[in-house]
Scaffold this motif. Sequence first.
Motif, PDB file in Angstrom:
ATOM      1  N   ILE A   1      72.891  27.195  31.130  1.00 27.59           N
ATOM      2  CA  ILE A   1      73.366  26.831  29.790  1.00 27.59           C
ATOM      3  C   ILE A   1      72.714  27.722  28.742  1.00 27.59           C
ATOM      4  O   ILE A   1      73.378  28.209  27.822  1.00 27.59           O
ATOM      5  CB  ILE A   1      73.104  25.331  29.503  1.00 27.59           C
TER       6      ILE A   1
ATOM      7  N   HIS B   1      78.866  29.279  26.709  1.00 25.66           N
ATOM      8  CA  HIS B   1      79.483  27.954  26.819  1.00 25.66           C
ATOM      9  C   HIS B   1      78.427  26.896  26.535  1.00 25.66           C
ATOM     10  O   HIS B   1      77.244  27.088  26.812  1.00 25.66           O
ATOM     11  CB  HIS B   1      80.057  27.721  28.217  1.00 25.66           C
ATOM     12  N   ASP B   2      78.875  25.748  26.037  1.00 26.24           N
ATOM     13  CA  ASP B   2      77.918  24.683  25.759  1.00 26.24           C
ATOM     14  C   ASP B   2      77.763  23.739  26.951  1.00 26.24           C
ATOM     15  O   ASP B   2      78.462  23.869  27.960  1.00 26.24           O
ATOM     16  CB  ASP B   2      78.295  23.916  24.486  1.00 26.24           C
ATOM     17  N   ALA B   3      76.856  22.806  26.820  1.00 24.86           N
ATOM     18  CA  ALA B   3      76.533  21.892  27.919  1.00 24.86           C
ATOM     19  C   ALA B   3      77.740  21.060  28.335  1.00 24.86           C
ATOM     20  O   ALA B   3      77.893  20.736  29.515  1.00 24.86           O
ATOM     21  CB  ALA B   3      75.378  20.985  27.510  1.00 24.86           C
ATOM     22  N   GLU B   4      78.615  20.732  27.388  1.00 23.50           N
ATOM     23  CA  GLU B   4      79.799  19.923  27.697  1.00 23.50           C
ATOM     24  C   GLU B   4      80.699  20.631  28.712  1.00 23.50           C
ATOM     25  O   GLU B   4      81.261  20.006  29.611  1.00 23.50           O
ATOM     26  CB  GLU B   4      80.567  19.648  26.409  1.00 23.50           C
ATOM     27  N   VAL B   5      80.813  21.946  28.584  1.00 19.47           N
ATOM     28  CA  VAL B   5      81.618  22.740  29.530  1.00 19.47           C
ATOM     29  C   VAL B   5      80.993  22.662  30.915  1.00 19.47           C
ATOM     30  O   VAL B   5      81.683  22.441  31.914  1.00 19.47           O
ATOM     31  CB  VAL B   5      81.730  24.206  29.052  1.00 19.47           C
TER      32      VAL B   5
ATOM     33  N   ASN C   1      78.990  20.328  32.063  1.00 24.73           N
ATOM     34  CA  ASN C   1      79.129  18.964  32.580  1.00 24.73           C
ATOM     35  C   ASN C   1      80.519  18.742  33.174  1.00 24.73           C
ATOM     36  O   ASN C   1      80.655  18.108  34.228  1.00 24.73           O
ATOM     37  CB  ASN C   1      78.850  17.940  31.480  1.00 24.73           C
ATOM     38  N   ALA C   2      81.549  19.273  32.523  1.00 24.07           N
ATOM     39  CA  ALA C   2      82.915  19.140  33.039  1.00 24.07           C
ATOM     40  C   ALA C   2      83.054  19.888  34.363  1.00 24.07           C
ATOM     41  O   ALA C   2      83.634  19.371  35.321  1.00 24.07           O
ATOM     42  CB  ALA C   2      83.918  19.667  32.015  1.00 24.07           C
TER      43      ALA C   2
ATOM     44  N   HIS D   1      88.702  20.113  29.491  1.00 26.03           N
ATOM     45  CA  HIS D   1      88.188  21.448  29.808  1.00 26.03           C
ATOM     46  C   HIS D   1      88.918  21.976  31.043  1.00 26.03           C
ATOM     47  O   HIS D   1      88.974  21.298  32.062  1.00 26.03           O
ATOM     48  CB  HIS D   1      86.681  21.402  30.054  1.00 26.03           C
TER      49      HIS D   1
ATOM     50  N   TYR E   1      89.303  24.519  26.049  1.00 24.75           N
ATOM     51  CA  TYR E   1      89.566  23.106  25.841  1.00 24.75           C
ATOM     52  C   TYR E   1      90.991  22.969  25.317  1.00 24.75           C
ATOM     53  O   TYR E   1      91.365  23.609  24.329  1.00 24.75           O
ATOM     54  CB  TYR E   1      88.573  22.525  24.829  1.00 24.75           C
TER      55      TYR E   1
ATOM     56  N   ASP F   1      88.199  16.147  31.291  1.00 25.54           N
ATOM     57  CA  ASP F   1      87.909  15.803  29.905  1.00 25.54           C
ATOM     58  C   ASP F   1      88.378  16.892  28.934  1.00 25.54           C
ATOM     59  O   ASP F   1      87.702  17.206  27.966  1.00 25.54           O
ATOM     60  CB  ASP F   1      86.417  15.530  29.754  1.00 25.54           C
TER      61      ASP F   1
ATOM     62  N   TYR G   1      86.120  29.401  33.292  1.00 26.63           N
ATOM     63  CA  TYR G   1      86.450  28.503  32.181  1.00 26.63           C
ATOM     64  C   TYR G   1      87.492  29.155  31.279  1.00 26.63           C
ATOM     65  O   TYR G   1      87.369  30.311  30.895  1.00 26.63           O
ATOM     66  CB  TYR G   1      85.197  28.178  31.374  1.00 26.63           C
TER      67      TYR G   1
END
Length: 96
Positions: free
Chosen positions: A15, A20-24, A26-27, A91, A45, A89, A42
């Motif tokens: 990360i 990319h952020d943590a949400e990416v 996590n997905a 992504h 979104y 979610d 990736y």
Amino acid sequence: EYSIDPAFFELMEAIDNSHHDAEVFNAGIALGLSLSDIENNYHGYFSNYVELAEMYVDSGCIEIPDHLEPYFNYESYGRDLSYDFSEFDGHYFFNC
């Protein structure tokens, strides 16, 4: 005594070194992807596959003549793209 899984530190490093952020991440992890697959595959979104299809056309990945664009079915094309992508979610990741 507590122990932290070494994979946690690998994730934090990935990360920190990514745009990319943590949400990416996590997905991607929820989809079972490796950290390198998350980084490399990736696509963004999107609200749904129709929006993904519209991005593909707008970015020039697929060329549709201007006179045919009003007839182009983004919903069907998005459904076709769903075979090549995984989503969690909102992504979207390319399946390689």
